[in-house]
Scaffold this active site. Structure first.
Site, PDB file in Angstrom:
ATOM      1  N   TYR A  12       2.241   3.586   7.330  1.00  0.00           N
ATOM      2  CA  TYR A  12       3.324   3.443   8.301  1.00  0.00           C
ATOM      3  C   TYR A  12       4.510   4.328   7.962  1.00  0.00           C
ATOM      4  O   TYR A  12       4.576   4.893   6.869  1.00  0.00           O
ATOM      5  CB  TYR A  12       3.755   1.977   8.422  1.00  0.00           C
ATOM      6  CG  TYR A  12       4.607   1.457   7.282  1.00  0.00           C
ATOM      7  CD1 TYR A  12       4.054   1.152   6.038  1.00  0.00           C
ATOM      8  CD2 TYR A  12       5.977   1.267   7.434  1.00  0.00           C
ATOM      9  CE1 TYR A  12       4.839   0.665   5.003  1.00  0.00           C
ATOM     10  CE2 TYR A  12       6.769   0.780   6.398  1.00  0.00           C
ATOM     11  CZ  TYR A  12       6.194   0.487   5.187  1.00  0.00           C
ATOM     12  OH  TYR A  12       6.963   0.018   4.159  1.00  0.00           O
ATOM     13  N   ARG A  31       5.694  12.887   5.093  1.00  0.00           N
ATOM     14  CA  ARG A  31       5.278  11.771   4.231  1.00  0.00           C
ATOM     15  C   ARG A  31       4.137  10.997   4.881  1.00  0.00           C
ATOM     16  O   ARG A  31       3.198  10.565   4.213  1.00  0.00           O
ATOM     17  CB  ARG A  31       6.481  10.862   3.954  1.00  0.00           C
ATOM     18  CG  ARG A  31       6.169   9.751   2.954  1.00  0.00           C
ATOM     19  CD  ARG A  31       7.407   9.008   2.526  1.00  0.00           C
ATOM     20  NE  ARG A  31       8.000   8.263   3.634  1.00  0.00           N
ATOM     21  CZ  ARG A  31       9.158   7.609   3.558  1.00  0.00           C
ATOM     22  NH1 ARG A  31       9.846   7.612   2.432  1.00  0.00           N
ATOM     23  NH2 ARG A  31       9.627   6.952   4.596  1.00  0.00           N
ATOM     24  N   ARG A  81     -16.383  -7.481   9.888  1.00  0.00           N
ATOM     25  CA  ARG A  81     -15.436  -7.468   8.782  1.00  0.00           C
ATOM     26  C   ARG A  81     -16.189  -7.227   7.473  1.00  0.00           C
ATOM     27  O   ARG A  81     -16.934  -8.080   7.016  1.00  0.00           O
ATOM     28  CB  ARG A  81     -14.684  -8.808   8.727  1.00  0.00           C
ATOM     29  CG  ARG A  81     -13.567  -8.860   7.702  1.00  0.00           C
ATOM     30  CD  ARG A  81     -14.013  -9.522   6.431  1.00  0.00           C
ATOM     31  NE  ARG A  81     -12.992  -9.459   5.398  1.00  0.00           N
ATOM     32  CZ  ARG A  81     -13.278  -9.509   4.098  1.00  0.00           C
ATOM     33  NH1 ARG A  81     -14.517  -9.625   3.674  1.00  0.00           N
ATOM     34  NH2 ARG A  81     -12.312  -9.444   3.210  1.00  0.00           N
ATOM     35  N   HIS A  83     -15.784  -4.666   3.594  1.00  0.00           N
ATOM     36  CA  HIS A  83     -14.855  -3.794   2.869  1.00  0.00           C
ATOM     37  C   HIS A  83     -15.078  -2.334   3.216  1.00  0.00           C
ATOM     38  O   HIS A  83     -14.129  -1.574   3.363  1.00  0.00           O
ATOM     39  CB  HIS A  83     -14.980  -4.015   1.352  1.00  0.00           C
ATOM     40  CG  HIS A  83     -14.327  -5.277   0.906  1.00  0.00           C
ATOM     41  ND1 HIS A  83     -14.735  -6.521   1.320  1.00  0.00           N
ATOM     42  CD2 HIS A  83     -13.266  -5.497   0.091  1.00  0.00           C
ATOM     43  CE1 HIS A  83     -13.969  -7.448   0.780  1.00  0.00           C
ATOM     44  NE2 HIS A  83     -13.072  -6.851   0.032  1.00  0.00           N
ATOM     45  N   LYS A 127       2.838   5.118   1.563  1.00  0.00           N
ATOM     46  CA  LYS A 127       3.514   4.111   2.399  1.00  0.00           C
ATOM     47  C   LYS A 127       2.457   3.314   3.150  1.00  0.00           C
ATOM     48  O   LYS A 127       2.259   3.465   4.371  1.00  0.00           O
ATOM     49  CB  LYS A 127       4.509   4.799   3.344  1.00  0.00           C
ATOM     50  CG  LYS A 127       5.663   3.919   3.758  1.00  0.00           C
ATOM     51  CD  LYS A 127       6.810   4.739   4.305  1.00  0.00           C
ATOM     52  CE  LYS A 127       7.863   3.902   5.005  1.00  0.00           C
ATOM     53  NZ  LYS A 127       8.547   2.906   4.174  1.00  0.00           N
ATOM     54  N   GLU A 159      12.009   0.912  -8.368  1.00  0.00           N
ATOM     55  CA  GLU A 159      12.694   0.936  -7.065  1.00  0.00           C
ATOM     56  C   GLU A 159      12.894  -0.508  -6.605  1.00  0.00           C
ATOM     57  O   GLU A 159      12.688  -1.440  -7.375  1.00  0.00           O
ATOM     58  CB  GLU A 159      11.875   1.748  -6.053  1.00  0.00           C
ATOM     59  CG  GLU A 159      10.488   1.202  -5.803  1.00  0.00           C
ATOM     60  CD  GLU A 159       9.696   2.016  -4.772  1.00  0.00           C
ATOM     61  OE1 GLU A 159      10.294   2.761  -3.966  1.00  0.00           O
ATOM     62  OE2 GLU A 159       8.455   1.882  -4.766  1.00  0.00           O
ATOM     63  N   LEU A 183       8.154   4.994  -3.938  1.00  0.00           N
ATOM     64  CA  LEU A 183       8.029   5.669  -2.653  1.00  0.00           C
ATOM     65  C   LEU A 183       9.093   6.770  -2.633  1.00  0.00           C
ATOM     66  O   LEU A 183      10.263   6.492  -2.935  1.00  0.00           O
ATOM     67  CB  LEU A 183       8.283   4.690  -1.505  1.00  0.00           C
ATOM     68  CG  LEU A 183       8.053   5.354  -0.147  1.00  0.00           C
ATOM     69  CD1 LEU A 183       6.567   5.377   0.187  1.00  0.00           C
ATOM     70  CD2 LEU A 183       8.825   4.649   0.943  1.00  0.00           C
TER      71      LEU A 183
END
Ligand code: PDD
Length: 265
Positions: A12, A31, A81, A83, A127, A159, A183
Site C-alpha cells: 500500500y 516506493r 484459500r 498459502h 510497505k 521507527e 520504512l
C-alpha cells in the site's frame, strides 16, 4: 477469496494531498514499485495511469481541504484459500480520507509516546498491508493517550508503529539509516531536505534506547501527521518536557516545502 483479505498479501501507499496537489508523488510511486517488486506482484498501472486514477479520487473529494489517498494493491483473488497461489490479477483499492495535520499551536504542548520491543519481521522497508505488530502497538499507544509507540530492536531505536523517529542532541539531528529495519519514509526525506535548508546537521545514524531517553528533542514523522514533537516516553519526561527549538524550525520549513510546487522529491 482476495489474498489481501485472507493473508494481508499486498502493498500500500499513502499520498498526502494539499490543495489538490499530491506531495511527493514520484517518491511514493517509486516506493510502491519497490514494494511490488519485493513481493513479486506486477504493477497493474503505469505512472500516468496512477496519476489519472489518484487525481480522479482527489477531484471527487475536492471539497476536503487536505486529503490522504490510500492505495492498496493485493495479489488478487484465488479459487481457494491456500498459502501458495496461481498467477492472479491484482486487486486495486483506492480511497480518500480527510486529513487535518495538527497546527503548530496544537503541538506546542508536545505529545506522549511509548517505547516497546520491535517484534516485526525483517523486511520493514516493504510497505506491506500485513501490519499486525504495527496496529497492536498503535492501539496500545491510543489506549494510553499517547501519539505513537516507538520501536526498539536489540537496544537500537528503529521507527514508530506508523512513523519515522528523530532525535536532537547538541543541535544535531539523528534518524535511523535506511535499510531493512525501517520504512524509508517520504516525510523523513522531506525532513532531511528541511534540515539542509535550515543548515542543521542531520546524521542518518542509529541511536540507542538510552540516547532516545536522554535526547534534547524527539519527533515522529509521517505523511498524515507531518512532524510531531514527543515530550514524554513511557511516562518519563524528555529533557525539560518542552517542545524544542529545532523541531520548531523544521516544522516551519516543512510547512513552506509542502506548499511549494517545486518540491524536490
Ligand atoms: N505510515 N514507518 C512506518 C512503519 C509507517 O507506517 C509510516 C507511514 C512511516 C512514515 O512514512 P511516510 O513519511 O512515507 O508516511 C514510517 C502511513 C502513513 C500509514 O500506514 O498510514
Amino acid at each position: 477469496m482476495d489474498r489481501g483479505f485472507l493473508f494481508g498479501d499486498g502493498i500500500y501507499e499513502v499520498f498526502p494531498v494539499y490543495n489538490n496537489f499530491i506531495f511527493g508523488l514520484d517518491s511514493h510511486l517509486n516506493r510502491l514499485q519497490k514494494g511490488l517488486d519485493t513481493i513479486n506482484i506486477q504493477n497493474p498501472h503505469s505512472k500516468d495511469e496512477w496519476v489519472k486514477l489518484i487525481n480522479k479520487i482527489i477531484l471527487i473529494n475536492k471539497d476536503s481541504d487536505n486529503q490522504a489517498i490510500y492505495l492498496q494493491i493485493s495479489r488478487g483473488c484465488d479459487e481457494d484459500r491456500k498459502h501458495t497461489h496461481a498467477k492472479l490479477i491484482p486487486t486495486v483499492y483506492i480511497q480518500s480520507s480527510n486529513i487535518r495535520p495538527s497546527s503548530k499551536d496544537h503541538l506546542l504542548n508536545g505529545r506522549a509516546a511509548l517505547c516497546r520491543d520491535d517484534i516485526r519481521w525483517s523486511k520493514c522497508n516493504t510497505k506491506a498491508t500485513s501490519l499486525l505488530a504495527n496496529t497492536m502497538y498503535a492501539q496500545e499507544a491510543k489506549e494510553n493517550g499517547a501519539e505513537e509507540t516507538i520501536l526498539c530492536r536489540n537496544g537500537v531505536i528503529t521507527e514508530g508503529s506508523s512513523s519515522n523517529v528523530f532525535i536532537v542532541k547538541n543541535n544535531y539531528i539523528y534518524t535511523h539509516p535506511k535499510g531493512t529495519l525501517i520504512l524509508p519514509g517520504i516525510t523523513r526525506e522531506f525532513i532531511i531536505e528541511c534540515a539542509k535548508q535550515c543548515e542543521i546537521q542531520l546524521h542518518e545514524e542509529s541511536f540507542s534506547e538510552e540516547e532516545l531517553f536522554n535526547a534534547d528533542e524527539v519527533w515522529v514523522s509521517s505523511s498524515t501527521r507531518e512532524v510531531i514533537p514527543i515530550t514524554s516516553i513511557n511516562g518519563k519526561q524528555i529533557k525539560d518536557g518542552l517542545v524544542g527549538p529545532v523541531w520548531s524550525l523544521i516544522y516551519d520549513q516543512y510547512q513552506i516545502l509542502k506548499t511549494s510546487s517545486d518540491n524536490l522529491l
